[in-house]
Enzyme design. Sequence first.
Site, mmCIF file in Angstrom:
data_model
loop_
_atom_site.group_PDB
_atom_site.id
_atom_site.type_symbol
_atom_site.label_atom_id
_atom_site.label_comp_id
_atom_site.label_asym_id
_atom_site.label_seq_id
_atom_site.Cartn_x
_atom_site.Cartn_y
_atom_site.Cartn_z
ATOM 1 N N VAL A 104 0.813 -1.223 0.000
ATOM 2 C CA VAL A 104 0.000 0.000 0.000
ATOM 3 C C VAL A 104 0.845 1.270 0.000
ATOM 4 O O VAL A 104 0.298 2.379 -0.034
ATOM 5 C CB VAL A 104 -0.995 0.019 1.187
ATOM 6 C CG1 VAL A 104 -1.965 -1.143 1.092
ATOM 7 C CG2 VAL A 104 -0.270 0.002 2.537
ATOM 8 N N ARG A 207 9.714 -3.544 -7.718
ATOM 9 C CA ARG A 207 9.396 -4.559 -6.713
ATOM 10 C C ARG A 207 9.623 -5.990 -7.178
ATOM 11 O O ARG A 207 9.887 -6.877 -6.367
ATOM 12 C CB ARG A 207 7.937 -4.419 -6.280
ATOM 13 C CG ARG A 207 7.638 -3.150 -5.505
ATOM 14 C CD ARG A 207 8.266 -3.181 -4.134
ATOM 15 N NE ARG A 207 7.784 -2.104 -3.287
ATOM 16 C CZ ARG A 207 8.066 -1.981 -1.993
ATOM 17 N NH1 ARG A 207 8.838 -2.878 -1.402
ATOM 18 N NH2 ARG A 207 7.614 -0.976 -1.291
#
Length: 253
Positions: A104, A207
Site C-alpha cells: 500500500v 518490486r
Amino acid sequence: MKIKCAKFNAAVMSRPSFDDKALINFLQNHGLCWVRTGGTPAEEIVEVSGRMCYLSFGKNRQSPRDNSAYIANLISQGHESVLEHVNWTILLSGVSRGFTHQLVRHRVGFAYSQLSQQYHDESEALFVVPPSIEKDRELFIQWADDIYKSLTTYRKIIKTIKNNKLSDKESLRELRTAARSTLPNATESKIVITVNARALRHFFDVRGCIEGDWEMRKVACAIFDLVYCDAPSLFYDFQKIEMSDGSFKLEKK
C-alpha cells in the site's frame, strides 16, 4: 500446537474491455477512419488514446507501425500516460499483513480495499510462512509455536475484555483493536487492488526484482502472468527469471 498456513492466490475480477462504437461514431463525424492492425482490447485502448492526441487516424495519417510496434514506440519514448487508461482489478488472498504494509506504499495508480482486522474476527486466522523458515524444521517448529501463542492471546482478549460504556459496535471495534495488537506480520490477509498499466510497469520494475523479498516477488510475478495474457504489448519488455532456489523475479529485457 496447531496453526493453519495460508495458500496464496491471485485472481482477476475485472479487466479492460473496449466498446469501439463510440470511437467509430466519433471518427465518422470527423471524416476519419481507423486502420486497425490487431491487438487485445487493452492494447487497442492504449493505441486509440495515443492516436487521439494527434488525430492520427486513417491511411494518410497513421504511421506504418502495427498495434504492438506503436505501443512499443510509446513506451520507448517514455510516453506512458496513455497506459493509465487500462485497469485491472485483482483479488489477492493468502498474503501476509507484512506484505500488504509494503504494497500500500504504492499510491499513484493504485486503489485498495483490504480485509479489516477491526471488523473481522481473526480467532481462526491463517498465517503465511516464509520459505526460509519452512525449509528448516527446527526453526519452523519455533516459529509455529510463537504464532500459536500470539493467536492464543488474541482469543483470550476477545473473550475477556468488555466495555459497557460504549455501544455494541464500538465496543467490538475496541475489543478487536486490542486483540489484533498481538497478531504478527505473518497473519494472512485478503486485499482487492485496482491498478492501471503504467503503475503496474513501475511496480514490476521496482518490486519484482528484489531478491530478498520473496513474497513481493511472488505476487509481482503472479500479477504479471495475469495481465500479460490480456496485454502482452504493454509489458513486452519484462521477463520472468528463475532464481537458484526455484522462485522467480521480474527483470527488464
